[in-house]
Enzyme design. Structure first.
Site, PDB file in Angstrom:
ATOM      1  CG  LEU A 182      -1.874   1.130   1.426  1.00  0.00           C
ATOM      2  CD1 LEU A 182      -2.795   1.292   0.226  1.00  0.00           C
ATOM      3  CD2 LEU A 182      -2.685   0.920   2.701  1.00  0.00           C
ATOM      4  CD  GLU A 183       5.158   2.840  -3.698  1.00  0.00           C
ATOM      5  OE1 GLU A 183       6.082   3.586  -4.068  1.00  0.00           O
ATOM      6  OE2 GLU A 183       5.032   1.660  -4.090  1.00  0.00           O
ATOM      7  CB  VAL A 184       2.600   7.267  -1.989  1.00  0.00           C
ATOM      8  CG1 VAL A 184       2.584   8.794  -1.885  1.00  0.00           C
ATOM      9  CG2 VAL A 184       4.040   6.790  -1.991  1.00  0.00           C
TER      10      VAL A 184
END
Length: 265
Positions: A158-160
């Protein structure tokens, strides 16, 4: 031989109970250091995933990255995942289609998906910037997570995304969330070793945190390399190398016999 590294069941059991530490590493030395430091999860891309890396990683749970773009078909991913499993991989990052995720999961291969800012697909979300800052965008991330869950994934990078969004997504989803720039409430906190060690050149992500300045040390060592090589060149040009201490000795008698033998040829 039995070991103490986590299984997928352990990973799931840790969700909501404790926050895991996770690093992306690229060398045997980094993997060994992470293991010695007690890092829980490592991310290692398939091209550098070797028996030596598995040994160095010790009890770390290892997500092996199957490279999107280098692999194309579901069969490509299956072969790569089984090869990574043979070396001792624990889970397999897959940025391919849901159909491919299903194929891997159907074979009992633990799959890690990717949502939010996905670098290989960033053009669809506006480039290299945060995702989920509007309700519509955040809901799209949620739908992507649900689709991965239904396809059989066990975890997701789960990125940025905004911290509040990351917390809600992690709380609501049974997927183990490997958070990178997604706030403090994800199931794991994921950084790149190069950022932690201060090796990054150019842009450094907002979420990165540096704990040592290896770049300065590497620059110092490079300067020392150049200086040492330059001194070697100077010594060769000036006749200072090699010196008598570097020569292999031969007795006078043997040398005279050698020279005499040359004359007899």
């Amino acid at each position: 031989m039995r070991n103490n590294r986590m299984t997928v069941a352990d990973l799931r059991a840790a969700k909501g109970q404790r926050v895991l530490s996770m690093l992306y590493v690229e060398t045997v030395e980094e993997a060994a250091a992470a293991s010695a430091a007690g890092v829980d999860v490592l991310s290692i891309i398939a091209p550098v995933w070797t028996p030596q890396m598995r040994e160095a990683a010790g009890d770390c749970f290892v997500q092996v990255g199957l490279l999107y773009g280098e692999l194309v078909t579901a069969e490509d991913y299956l072969r790569a995942a089984f090869a990574a499993r043979a070396v001792g991989g624990d889970a397999y990052y897959c940025g391919a289609s849901l159909d491919t995720v299903r194929r891997l999961a159907a074979e009992g291969l633990p799959v890690v998906g990717h949502v939010g800012l996905v670098p290989s697909k960033a053009t669809w979300t506006g480039g290299f910037r945060a995702v989920g800052k509007t309700a519509a965008s955040a809901l799209s991330v949620w739908r992507d997570m649900c689709a991965l869950e239904q396809a059989g994934a066990v975890a997701v990078e789960l990125e940025v995304v905004p911290a509040k969004v990351g917390a809600e997504l992690s709380r609501r989803s049974p997927l183990v969330t490997f958070g990178m720039g997604a706030g403090s409430a994800t199931d794991a906190q994921y950084l790149f070793a190069e950022d932690v060690l201060g090796c990054t050149r150019g842009h450094r992500p907002r979420h990165a945190r540096t704990y040592r300045n290896f770049r300065a040390e590497y620059d110092r060592l490079q300067a020392e390399r150049v200086a040492a090589f330059g001194e070697f060149v100077a010594d060769v040009k000036a006749g200072r190398y090699p010196g008598p201490e570097h020569d292999v000795a031969v007795s006078d008698a043997e040398f005279e016999a050698f020279v005499k033998g040359l004359g007899d040829e």
